[in-house]
Motif scaffolding. Structure first.
Motif, PDB file in Angstrom:
ATOM      1  N   PRO A  33      33.935  17.021  61.338  1.00  0.00           N
ATOM      2  CA  PRO A  33      34.130  17.874  60.566  1.00  0.00           C
ATOM      3  C   PRO A  33      35.118  17.461  59.254  1.00  0.00           C
ATOM      4  O   PRO A  33      34.981  17.817  57.958  1.00  0.00           O
ATOM      5  N   ALA A  34      36.004  16.211  59.400  1.00  0.00           N
ATOM      6  CA  ALA A  34      36.894  15.927  58.459  1.00  0.00           C
ATOM      7  C   ALA A  34      36.134  15.309  57.243  1.00  0.00           C
ATOM      8  O   ALA A  34      36.414  14.993  56.155  1.00  0.00           O
ATOM      9  N   GLU A  78      27.660  26.709  60.929  1.00  0.00           N
ATOM     10  CA  GLU A  78      27.041  27.610  61.163  1.00  0.00           C
ATOM     11  C   GLU A  78      27.550  28.870  61.385  1.00  0.00           C
ATOM     12  O   GLU A  78      27.410  29.866  60.755  1.00  0.00           O
ATOM     13  N   VAL A  79      28.253  28.874  62.443  1.00  0.00           N
ATOM     14  CA  VAL A  79      28.963  30.068  63.197  1.00  0.00           C
ATOM     15  C   VAL A  79      30.159  30.470  62.325  1.00  0.00           C
ATOM     16  O   VAL A  79      30.440  31.769  61.845  1.00  0.00           O
ATOM     17  N   GLN A  80      31.036  29.375  61.700  1.00  0.00           N
ATOM     18  CA  GLN A  80      31.981  29.988  60.944  1.00  0.00           C
ATOM     19  C   GLN A  80      31.367  30.596  59.690  1.00  0.00           C
ATOM     20  O   GLN A  80      31.787  31.475  59.001  1.00  0.00           O
ATOM     21  N   CYS A  94      37.785  36.897  57.023  1.00  0.00           N
ATOM     22  CA  CYS A  94      37.444  36.355  58.188  1.00  0.00           C
ATOM     23  C   CYS A  94      37.192  37.284  59.114  1.00  0.00           C
ATOM     24  O   CYS A  94      38.119  38.213  59.474  1.00  0.00           O
ATOM     25  N   THR A  95      35.929  37.406  59.699  1.00  0.00           N
ATOM     26  CA  THR A  95      35.617  38.749  60.436  1.00  0.00           C
ATOM     27  C   THR A  95      36.128  38.317  61.954  1.00  0.00           C
ATOM     28  O   THR A  95      35.764  39.431  62.767  1.00  0.00           O
ATOM     29  N   VAL A  96      36.453  37.267  62.215  1.00  0.00           N
ATOM     30  CA  VAL A  96      36.867  36.926  63.681  1.00  0.00           C
ATOM     31  C   VAL A  96      38.293  37.648  63.754  1.00  0.00           C
ATOM     32  O   VAL A  96      38.636  38.309  64.820  1.00  0.00           O
ATOM     33  N   CYS A  97      39.188  37.449  62.786  1.00  0.00           N
ATOM     34  CA  CYS A  97      40.711  37.789  63.147  1.00  0.00           C
ATOM     35  C   CYS A  97      41.189  38.831  61.920  1.00  0.00           C
ATOM     36  O   CYS A  97      42.098  39.299  62.189  1.00  0.00           O
ATOM     37  N   GLY A  98      40.263  39.000  60.934  1.00  0.00           N
ATOM     38  CA  GLY A  98      40.658  40.067  59.929  1.00  0.00           C
ATOM     39  C   GLY A  98      41.510  39.194  58.725  1.00  0.00           C
ATOM     40  O   GLY A  98      41.996  40.307  58.031  1.00  0.00           O
ATOM     41  N   ASN A 116      38.665  26.256  64.670  1.00  0.00           N
ATOM     42  CA  ASN A 116      37.850  25.050  65.050  1.00  0.00           C
ATOM     43  C   ASN A 116      37.122  25.109  66.208  1.00  0.00           C
ATOM     44  O   ASN A 116      36.157  24.541  66.253  1.00  0.00           O
ATOM     45  N   ASP A 117      37.357  26.181  67.021  1.00  0.00           N
ATOM     46  CA  ASP A 117      36.610  26.274  68.300  1.00  0.00           C
ATOM     47  C   ASP A 117      35.287  26.855  67.846  1.00  0.00           C
ATOM     48  O   ASP A 117      34.233  26.824  68.612  1.00  0.00           O
ATOM     49  N   LEU A 118      35.110  27.392  66.602  1.00  0.00           N
ATOM     50  CA  LEU A 118      33.740  27.936  66.266  1.00  0.00           C
ATOM     51  C   LEU A 118      32.827  26.884  65.771  1.00  0.00           C
ATOM     52  O   LEU A 118      31.659  27.251  65.295  1.00  0.00           O
ATOM     53  N   LEU A 119      33.083  25.543  65.619  1.00  0.00           N
ATOM     54  CA  LEU A 119      32.262  24.644  65.002  1.00  0.00           C
ATOM     55  C   LEU A 119      31.153  24.339  66.011  1.00  0.00           C
ATOM     56  O   LEU A 119      31.408  24.196  67.329  1.00  0.00           O
TER      57      LEU A 119
END
Length: 258
Positions: A33-34, A78-80, A94-98, A116-119
């Motif tokens: 990703p970097a 894609e997931v992010q 961000c709809t994961v944590c607001g 990063n866990d959503l990559l």
């Protein structure tokens, strides 16, 4: 068959074939990703979603395979991207944590730091930025982000580079839409090679004509959606007006009489 039993030419051709595919950007292993440009990947994702997927959806006998680099499940981001939401003015949520960021870039940094866990990190994951030029993403991004849809601009062309991009485009078309798979796949293969791939030329009239044809089709579809939405609002307004008139002049009147 054991590797030692294969003919010498086979032992040479197969590895080099994989090397060539990897060099084209269509086969990637352990995408970092970097080094994957998120903004350019997002532009390519938008081209796929807004310009290509509607064409694919028209072909009822064809389903996009995961072997195609354009398949959404192969995009490392894609997931992010699905967890991003336009919030207020230029703010993003961000709809994961607001978490709310003031800019799109700010939310990108948040995703890098916190999610990063959503990559999507699978053996076939890839960086869509690798096919940014193949799909003319800069042209289509300009089309989407300008109010008039005017995507014309300076197009500096080098014949060798255009020929390489055209070949990469044909490889992508073959990989995603093998013409022998079905009638729909053949139509999609012809569509992509005749438009996206054909536009990789230094002959400017051809380049502009083919890309304008794609953006024109996009405008027609979205104009249709806006027309349907406008008509729905008119129907709701007329219905509400009729209800109010009937209530005021008939139902309300008889209620007062009683």
């Amino acid at each position: 068959m054991d590797m030692h039993d294969q003919k010498p030419w086979c032992r040479l051709v197969v590895p080099w074939g994989l090397v060539l595919l990897a060099a084209s950007g269509f086969v990637q292993a352990d995408v970092d990703p970097a080094t994957c440009a998120r903004a350019e990947s997002r532009d390519v994702r938008r081209v796929v979603q807004e310009f290509l997927l509607p064409q694919i959806a028209k072909q009822k006998d064809f389903t996009l395979s995961r072997s195609c680099p354009l398949h959404p499940d192969r995009n490392i981001y894609e997931v992010q991207e699905q967890k991003r939401k336009a919030w207020w003015r230029e703010e993003w949520k961000c709809t994961v944590c607001g978490h709310v960021a003031l800019t799109a870039a700010g939310l990108d940094h948040h995703m890098d730091d916190s999610h990063n866990d959503l990559l999507v990190q699978r053996p076939d994951s890839l960086c869509l930025a690798e096919i940014y030029d193949v799909l003319h993403a800069s042209y289509f991004t300009a089309h989407v982000t300008t109010a008039r849809g005017d995507a014309k601009g300076a197009h500096r062309c080098r014949a060798a580079e255009a020929a390489k991009l055209a070949q990469d485009c044909r490889t992508l078309a073959r990989q995603c839409f093998p013409p022998e798979a079905s009638k729909g796949a053949r139509k999609l293969h012809e569509y992509m090679t005749g438009s996206y791939c054909g536009a990789h030329t230094c002959h400017m009239p051809t380049h502009e004509r083919l890309l304008h044809r794609i953006t024109r089709a996009h405008q027609v579809v979205h104009s249709g959606y806006r027309w349907i939405g406008g008509l729905a609002l008119v129907v709701i307004a007329v219905g509400y007006g009729a209800f109010w008139y009937v209530w005021k002049n008939y139902i309300g009147y008889h209620t007062k009489q009683d």
